[in-house]
Design a protein around this motif. Structure first.
Motif, PDB file in Angstrom:
ATOM      1  N   UNK A 230      12.846 123.857  22.690  1.00 55.34           N
ATOM      2  CA  UNK A 230      13.063 122.908  23.598  1.00 55.34           C
ATOM      3  C   UNK A 230      13.924 121.848  23.477  1.00 55.34           C
ATOM      4  N   UNK A 231      15.153 122.515  22.695  1.00 57.19           N
ATOM      5  CA  UNK A 231      16.285 121.469  22.391  1.00 57.19           C
ATOM      6  C   UNK A 231      17.054 121.333  23.302  1.00 57.19           C
ATOM      7  N   UNK A 232      17.603 122.331  24.006  1.00 61.10           N
ATOM      8  CA  UNK A 232      18.715 122.745  25.018  1.00 61.10           C
ATOM      9  C   UNK A 232      18.196 122.897  26.399  1.00 61.10           C
TER      10      UNK A 232
ATOM     11  N   UNK B 161      25.688 113.804  12.335  1.00 55.80           N
ATOM     12  CA  UNK B 161      26.792 114.413  11.708  1.00 55.80           C
ATOM     13  C   UNK B 161      27.090 113.383  10.244  1.00 55.80           C
ATOM     14  N   UNK B 162      27.129 112.146  10.632  1.00 59.98           N
ATOM     15  CA  UNK B 162      27.146 111.027   9.574  1.00 59.98           C
ATOM     16  C   UNK B 162      25.965 111.187   8.270  1.00 59.98           C
ATOM     17  N   UNK B 163      24.944 111.532   8.962  1.00 58.44           N
ATOM     18  CA  UNK B 163      23.850 111.673   7.861  1.00 58.44           C
ATOM     19  C   UNK B 163      23.853 112.951   7.206  1.00 58.44           C
ATOM     20  N   UNK B 164      24.292 113.928   8.096  1.00 53.70           N
ATOM     21  CA  UNK B 164      24.328 115.734   7.255  1.00 53.70           C
ATOM     22  C   UNK B 164      25.725 115.790   6.442  1.00 53.70           C
ATOM     23  N   UNK B 165      26.613 114.773   6.617  1.00 53.24           N
ATOM     24  CA  UNK B 165      27.875 114.843   5.925  1.00 53.24           C
ATOM     25  C   UNK B 165      27.514 114.518   4.361  1.00 53.24           C
TER      26      UNK B 165
ATOM     27  N   UNK C  52       9.416 123.555  13.815  1.00 49.05           N
ATOM     28  CA  UNK C  52      10.626 124.068  12.681  1.00 49.05           C
ATOM     29  C   UNK C  52      11.914 123.440  12.905  1.00 49.05           C
ATOM     30  N   UNK C  53      12.164 123.105  14.519  1.00 53.00           N
ATOM     31  CA  UNK C  53      13.473 122.548  14.567  1.00 53.00           C
ATOM     32  C   UNK C  53      13.456 121.034  14.009  1.00 53.00           C
TER      33      UNK C  53
ATOM     34  N   UNK D 203      20.231 113.151  18.138  1.00 54.66           N
ATOM     35  CA  UNK D 203      21.643 113.367  17.931  1.00 54.66           C
ATOM     36  C   UNK D 203      21.769 114.775  17.729  1.00 54.66           C
ATOM     37  N   UNK D 204      20.873 115.364  16.863  1.00 54.88           N
ATOM     38  CA  UNK D 204      20.944 116.836  16.646  1.00 54.88           C
ATOM     39  C   UNK D 204      21.151 117.621  17.891  1.00 54.88           C
ATOM     40  N   UNK D 205      20.147 117.181  18.840  1.00 55.73           N
ATOM     41  CA  UNK D 205      20.103 117.874  19.933  1.00 55.73           C
ATOM     42  C   UNK D 205      21.403 117.876  20.669  1.00 55.73           C
TER      43      UNK D 205
END
Length: 548
Positions: free
Chosen positions: A424-426, A464-468, A357-358, A383-385
């Protein structure tokens, strides 16, 4: 006018009077432009994109003296000038054999201005500059972007014989669609390109580009022609009906803006308000957004029909919206990470396509694409991590600084950490490292961070670039547990539909006590891709759809 522009020996563009701010902006662009052009030709363009515009290493890399903050603000102010945002400038620039650009009595280097605009777009500095100058990044086209798009359009016009293929590639993805109404295809693409522009007469948002089509394909009495006896609503409706009736795809539906962005309130829901300066999902290039126009075909010839401002289609109902989040601006910019984690908690641990789901969450937030890749490469997930680590560290530091809302930020930190660790991300050590650096350099809430902390920020930049690209949209969950991105006005109970053979759904709102629907807009739904709708969803049989 198209004849005049194309036959003139040269066309003079006058940007307005020259004041001190304009002088500063022109010096800035003419100084930076040639340097960026050289770096572009040397293949070093990408190496500059990770810098911040106030980063001293950027100036060292390009070999120029640092610009002052007032220079950057002057650049933003310069591109607010009316000329850059008018619909009619498209043919003025695109058809000119020779272009002379003047600001007051000063001749401007159009090429330098364009390459600076390209860099502003690629580096995302334009978004930051708009915020620093007190503007909403979504309020208008970023500084330099409008000029860049017009310059690229002019290059296509001046490349003999390329216009027809350009219309196909950038508008309707008809490499396998057989014969295409090229005039209609090019008109639809031009309406998309010029959408952020303005016109004193709203009908000129359509009529202002017709001369370009005539210059490319010649006169056709059966094509759309300017008729100022029609209202703006009638022009939008008749133009959309023409596109839906003459192109093999229903891609005109992808031009429809969210209801809150409309200027003409009495339009049918399937008709885009072309007078609204709306930035729709970009449908160019490799098909980065698999929208309503990507591969949709009318199921049978003539099935797409307009009758008394009502659109008749056929399609299949996939799912129903059960949850809608805050706008992604809040999810990603305002440290509302707790809501993002809350949405993730409502999802199944493993999605239908085997992704966690992450992973489904970050791929959805970026539309599963970047500027050059679909699906998005795994390094965007990395990068999301890093972005999550930064969010958790920011929340922790703000929570420990004695603010009146400190408890909220400490709770947010705990929420981010607990959910992200379970996925398992952080790792706590990663957050602690960022906290230590941040606490040693942060002076106040809006302070500039140290270079060491900026390196953490650089690692979060690809995500961030892709999500923007999807800011001001919303996340939504369906009753079947699928996650997607939808227009801001989407509500629980709205239904998700596709046309036969489509790669992506769009949102409809059932009207009470009737079989009619209203079109809410295009969506991205993660897991519904590659045309394999039936293998992912339990869908109903093909149905007739009436959209008012």
């Amino acid at each position: 006018m198209s004849d005049i522009y194309s036959k003139a020996k040269s066309v003079i563009v006058w940007l307005g009077k020259e004041d001190e701010s304009a002088k500063r902006a022109l010096r800035f662009q003419h100084s930076l432009g040639p340097v960026l052009k050289r770096i572009q030709e040397e293949g070093k363009w990408q190496s500059l994109l990770h810098f911040s515009f106030d980063h001293i290493d950027f100036y060292r890399s390009v070999g120029i003296e640092p610009f002052h903050h007032v220079d950057w603000i002057a650049y933003v102010e310069f591109h607010k000038r009316t000329w850059f945002h008018r619909t009619w400038i498209v043919q003025e620039v695109a058809l000119a054999q020779k272009l002379v650009v003047l600001c007051g009595g000063t001749k401007c280097d159009w090429e330098s201005m364009t390459v600076v605009g390209e860099f502003m777009k690629d580096s995302r500095w334009a978004n930051i500059l708009l915020v620093r100058s007190g503007q909403n990044p979504g309020a208008r086209v970023n500084p330099g972007e409008r000029q860049l798009s017009i310059s690229r359009l002019a290059q296509r016009f001046q490349s003999q014989g390329s216009h027809a293929e350009d219309a196909r590639l950038h508008c309707v993805y008809v490499c396998d669609a057989g014969n295409v109404n090229e005039r209609g295809a090019y008109l639809e693409w031009m309406l998309h390109v010029t959408r952020p522009s303005s016109a004193s007469d709203p009908r000129d948002k359509v009529y202002g580009v017709l001369g370009l089509i005539t210059s490319l394909f010649g006169y056709d009495r059966n094509f759309i022609h300017a008729d100022y006896n029609k209202s703006a609503a009638e022009v939008c409706t008749s133009t959309t009906a023409f596109l839906l009736g003459n192109l093999p795809l229903a891609s005109a539906l992808s031009l429809v803006e969210d209801a809150e962005n409309r200027n003409i309130q009495d339009l049918p829901s399937w008709v885009p308000d072309l007078t609204a300066q709306h930035r729709a999902m970009n449908r160019t290039g490799h098909g980065r957004y698999w929208d309503a126009g990507s591969t949709i075909r009318h199921s049978t010839p003539g099935k797409c029909q307009v009758d008394s401002n009502v659109l008749h289609l056929c399609g299949v109902k996939c799912d129903t919206v059960s949850l809608v989040s805050s706008p992604t601006d809040n999810l990603l910019q305002d440290l509302h990470g707790s809501e993002l984690m809350g949405v993730m908690r409502k999802m199944a641990p493993t999605c239908c396509n085997g992704q966690s789901r992450s992973e489904a969450t970050w791929r959805t937030l970026v539309g599963d694409c970047t500027e050059t890749h679909y699906p998005a490469p795994s390094d965007v997930g990395t990068s999301f991590h890093h972005w999550l680590c930064n969010q958790a560290a920011n929340a922790f530091v703000l929570g420990r600084r004695g603010r009146t809302d400190s408890a909220k930020f400490l709770a947010l930190h705990d929420s981010l950490k607990d959910m992200a660790e379970s996925e398992g991300l952080l790792a706590a050590t990663e957050i602690d490292r960022r906290v230590a650096v941040l606490e040693s350099t942060l002076v106040n809430d809006s302070a500039f961070f140290s270079q060491e902390y900026l390196r953490f920020d650089v690692r979060a930049k690809p995500f961030w670039d892709a999500a923007s690209c999807f800011l001001r949209k919303r996340l939504f969950l369906t009753k079947s547990g699928f996650l997607g991105i939808c227009p801001p006005s989407t509500q629980p109970g709205d239904s998700v539909w596709v046309l036969p053979n489509a790669k992506i759904p769009f949102m409809l709102r059932p009207l009470a006590d009737t079989t009619d629907h209203k079109l809410v807009g295009e969506v991205y739904l993660h897991g519904c891709m590659n045309g394999e709708v039936g293998s992912v969803f339990s869908i109903e049989p093909i149905q007739d759809i009436t959209i008012t």
